[in-house]
Scaffold this motif. Structure first.
Motif, PDB file in Angstrom:
ATOM      1  N   THR A  34       0.927  -1.326  -0.155  1.00  0.00           N
ATOM      2  CA  THR A  34       0.334   0.488   0.170  1.00  0.00           C
ATOM      3  C   THR A  34       0.571   1.313  -0.165  1.00  0.00           C
ATOM      4  O   THR A  34       1.875   1.266   0.357  1.00  0.00           O
ATOM      5  N   ILE A  35       0.458   2.176  -0.785  1.00  0.00           N
ATOM      6  CA  ILE A  35       1.250   3.539  -1.031  1.00  0.00           C
ATOM      7  C   ILE A  35       0.387   4.600  -0.231  1.00  0.00           C
ATOM      8  O   ILE A  35      -1.128   4.944  -1.438  1.00  0.00           O
ATOM      9  N   THR A  36       0.116   5.773   0.595  1.00  0.00           N
ATOM     10  CA  THR A  36      -0.580   6.544   0.219  1.00  0.00           C
ATOM     11  C   THR A  36       0.014   8.297   0.201  1.00  0.00           C
ATOM     12  O   THR A  36       0.693   7.952   0.481  1.00  0.00           O
ATOM     13  N   LEU A  37      -0.494   8.869  -0.664  1.00  0.00           N
ATOM     14  CA  LEU A  37      -0.220  10.304  -1.094  1.00  0.00           C
ATOM     15  C   LEU A  37      -0.799  11.103  -0.380  1.00  0.00           C
ATOM     16  O   LEU A  37      -2.258  11.408  -0.755  1.00  0.00           O
ATOM     17  N   THR A  38      -0.432  12.460  -0.060  1.00  0.00           N
ATOM     18  CA  THR A  38      -1.025  12.912   0.613  1.00  0.00           C
ATOM     19  C   THR A  38      -1.126  14.398   0.964  1.00  0.00           C
ATOM     20  O   THR A  38      -0.096  14.863  -0.075  1.00  0.00           O
ATOM     21  N   TYR A  39      -1.896  14.938  -0.236  1.00  0.00           N
ATOM     22  CA  TYR A  39      -1.896  16.388   0.094  1.00  0.00           C
ATOM     23  C   TYR A  39      -2.218  17.204   0.925  1.00  0.00           C
ATOM     24  O   TYR A  39      -3.421  17.686   1.202  1.00  0.00           O
ATOM     25  N   ASP A  40      -1.389  18.608   1.121  1.00  0.00           N
ATOM     26  CA  ASP A  40      -2.477  19.606   2.217  1.00  0.00           C
ATOM     27  C   ASP A  40      -1.366  21.147   2.428  1.00  0.00           C
ATOM     28  O   ASP A  40      -0.558  20.899   1.081  1.00  0.00           O
ATOM     29  N   SER A  41      -0.905  21.635   3.286  1.00  0.00           N
ATOM     30  CA  SER A  41       0.012  22.785   3.212  1.00  0.00           C
ATOM     31  C   SER A  41       1.521  22.595   2.825  1.00  0.00           C
ATOM     32  O   SER A  41       2.131  22.924   2.423  1.00  0.00           O
ATOM     33  N   ARG A  63      -8.216   4.391  -4.351  1.00  0.00           N
ATOM     34  CA  ARG A  63      -9.336   5.299  -3.953  1.00  0.00           C
ATOM     35  C   ARG A  63      -8.214   6.248  -4.190  1.00  0.00           C
ATOM     36  O   ARG A  63      -7.635   6.805  -2.971  1.00  0.00           O
ATOM     37  N   CYS A  64      -9.234   7.486  -4.821  1.00  0.00           N
ATOM     38  CA  CYS A  64      -8.855   8.556  -5.157  1.00  0.00           C
ATOM     39  C   CYS A  64      -9.051   9.262  -4.026  1.00  0.00           C
ATOM     40  O   CYS A  64     -10.274   9.513  -2.801  1.00  0.00           O
ATOM     41  N   PRO A  65      -9.078  10.791  -3.094  1.00  0.00           N
ATOM     42  CA  PRO A  65      -9.645  11.302  -2.050  1.00  0.00           C
ATOM     43  C   PRO A  65     -10.104  11.762  -2.487  1.00  0.00           C
ATOM     44  O   PRO A  65     -11.041  12.249  -3.500  1.00  0.00           O
ATOM     45  N   GLY A  66     -11.160  12.296  -1.046  1.00  0.00           N
ATOM     46  CA  GLY A  66     -12.190  12.351  -0.871  1.00  0.00           C
ATOM     47  C   GLY A  66     -12.948  14.298  -0.757  1.00  0.00           C
ATOM     48  O   GLY A  66     -12.234  14.220  -0.499  1.00  0.00           O
ATOM     49  N   GLY A  67     -14.499  14.418  -0.600  1.00  0.00           N
ATOM     50  CA  GLY A  67     -13.891  15.684  -0.818  1.00  0.00           C
ATOM     51  C   GLY A  67     -14.054  17.210  -1.468  1.00  0.00           C
ATOM     52  O   GLY A  67     -14.556  16.475  -2.631  1.00  0.00           O
ATOM     53  N   ASP A  68     -14.212  17.746  -1.679  1.00  0.00           N
ATOM     54  CA  ASP A  68     -13.773  19.037  -2.695  1.00  0.00           C
ATOM     55  C   ASP A  68     -12.459  18.642  -3.023  1.00  0.00           C
ATOM     56  O   ASP A  68     -11.803  19.127  -2.450  1.00  0.00           O
ATOM     57  N   THR A  69     -12.225  18.585  -3.969  1.00  0.00           N
ATOM     58  CA  THR A  69     -11.057  18.076  -4.773  1.00  0.00           C
ATOM     59  C   THR A  69     -10.642  18.618  -5.650  1.00  0.00           C
ATOM     60  O   THR A  69      -9.676  18.518  -6.630  1.00  0.00           O
ATOM     61  N   ALA A 189     -10.771  22.708   1.164  1.00  0.00           N
ATOM     62  CA  ALA A 189     -12.047  22.962   1.950  1.00  0.00           C
ATOM     63  C   ALA A 189     -11.564  21.946   2.746  1.00  0.00           C
ATOM     64  O   ALA A 189     -12.140  21.549   3.930  1.00  0.00           O
ATOM     65  N   ASP A 190     -11.130  20.848   1.434  1.00  0.00           N
ATOM     66  CA  ASP A 190     -11.449  19.346   3.079  1.00  0.00           C
ATOM     67  C   ASP A 190      -9.237  19.046   3.038  1.00  0.00           C
ATOM     68  O   ASP A 190      -9.452  18.057   3.446  1.00  0.00           O
ATOM     69  N   GLU A 191      -9.263  19.281   3.299  1.00  0.00           N
ATOM     70  CA  GLU A 191      -7.427  19.255   3.362  1.00  0.00           C
ATOM     71  C   GLU A 191      -7.355  18.086   5.133  1.00  0.00           C
ATOM     72  O   GLU A 191      -8.522  18.487   6.020  1.00  0.00           O
ATOM     73  N   PRO A 192      -6.574  16.888   4.936  1.00  0.00           N
ATOM     74  CA  PRO A 192      -5.845  16.645   4.179  1.00  0.00           C
ATOM     75  C   PRO A 192      -6.354  16.013   2.545  1.00  0.00           C
ATOM     76  O   PRO A 192      -7.645  15.009   3.378  1.00  0.00           O
ATOM     77  N   TYR A 193      -6.157  15.751   1.529  1.00  0.00           N
ATOM     78  CA  TYR A 193      -6.753  15.032   0.075  1.00  0.00           C
ATOM     79  C   TYR A 193      -5.485  13.833   0.354  1.00  0.00           C
ATOM     80  O   TYR A 193      -4.022  13.830   0.542  1.00  0.00           O
TER      81      TYR A 193
END
Length: 209
Positions: A34-41, A63-69, A189-193
């Motif tokens: 498993t690999i996870t990539l995070t987008y935030d500040s 599985r793509c990130p959820g929320g307002d991407t 608005a929905d960080e972290p992605y």
């Protein structure tokens, strides 16, 4: 006449990765594959296979990130070298403004502009789905959950990817591309992605430099 693809080539789990930037925003567990990539500040991150491949089938459950991407681009793609203006490349790209579609594209010698949009029939953030690229010497197939969504055959006088390529994946803010018309404008608005990849498979045989 359709050209055969190397469907019989063996694949193996991708057990090691190289992280190109922001390693603190990328986690890899070889045990669970498993690999996870995070987008935030901190921005986004990108991983790749340590070696290049000359052909074969590449796949991952994503599985793509959820929320307002909106504004974000998350992806799975092959490239001879990211950032090289003469790169060969084969892409799956998710456009953050609408997770019910995916874009495919290919480049040869840095020439692209062969994008196509495919309706998925589901929200790519709600559960894992398999995305696969089958790359042969005469044809490429893009598959979603085993279904071929696009096939391109090599044609005389038209560029076709031939260079050995790494498998890449990244998450980044693409708001500046085409004034936000490609992936939307980022709001955060929905960080972290978080984009999750698992069961990543690559060909057994490599063609690294």
């Amino acid at each position: 006449m359709a050209h055969a693809l190397p469907l019989s080539l063996a694949t193996q789990p991708l057990k090691q990765i190289a992280i190109d930037y922001t390693p603190e925003a990328c986690s890899h567990c070889a045990t669970s594959d498993t690999i996870t990539l995070t987008y935030d500040s901190r921005g986004g991150a990108r991983w790749r296979s340590p070696t290049r491949f000359q052909s074969g089938t590449f796949s991952a459950l994503i599985r793509c990130p959820g929320g307002d991407t909106s504004g974000l681009n998350f992806n799975l793609y092959l490239s001879s070298l990211e950032g090289d203006k003469s790169q060969d490349e084969i892409d799956f790209e998710f456009l953050g403004y609408d997770r019910t579609l995916v874009q495919t594209n290919l480049y040869s010698g840095g020439e692209g502009n062969r994008e196509k949009i495919h309706l998925l029939g589901f929200d790519a953030s709600e559960e894992f789905h398999e995305y696969a690229i089958a790359w042969g010497s005469d044809a490429i197939e893009w598959r979603v959950d085993g279904k071929v969504v696009r096939r391109e055959e090599r044609k005389e006088g038209e560029g076709f990817p031939r260079k050995a390529m790494f498998l890449y994946a990244s998450i980044w803010d693409a708001s500046g591309i085409n004034e936000g018309k490609w992936c939307g404008k980022y709001c955060g608005a929905d960080e972290p992605y978080v984009c999750v990849y698992k069961d990543i498979r690559v060909p057994v045989v490599t063609a690294d430099e």
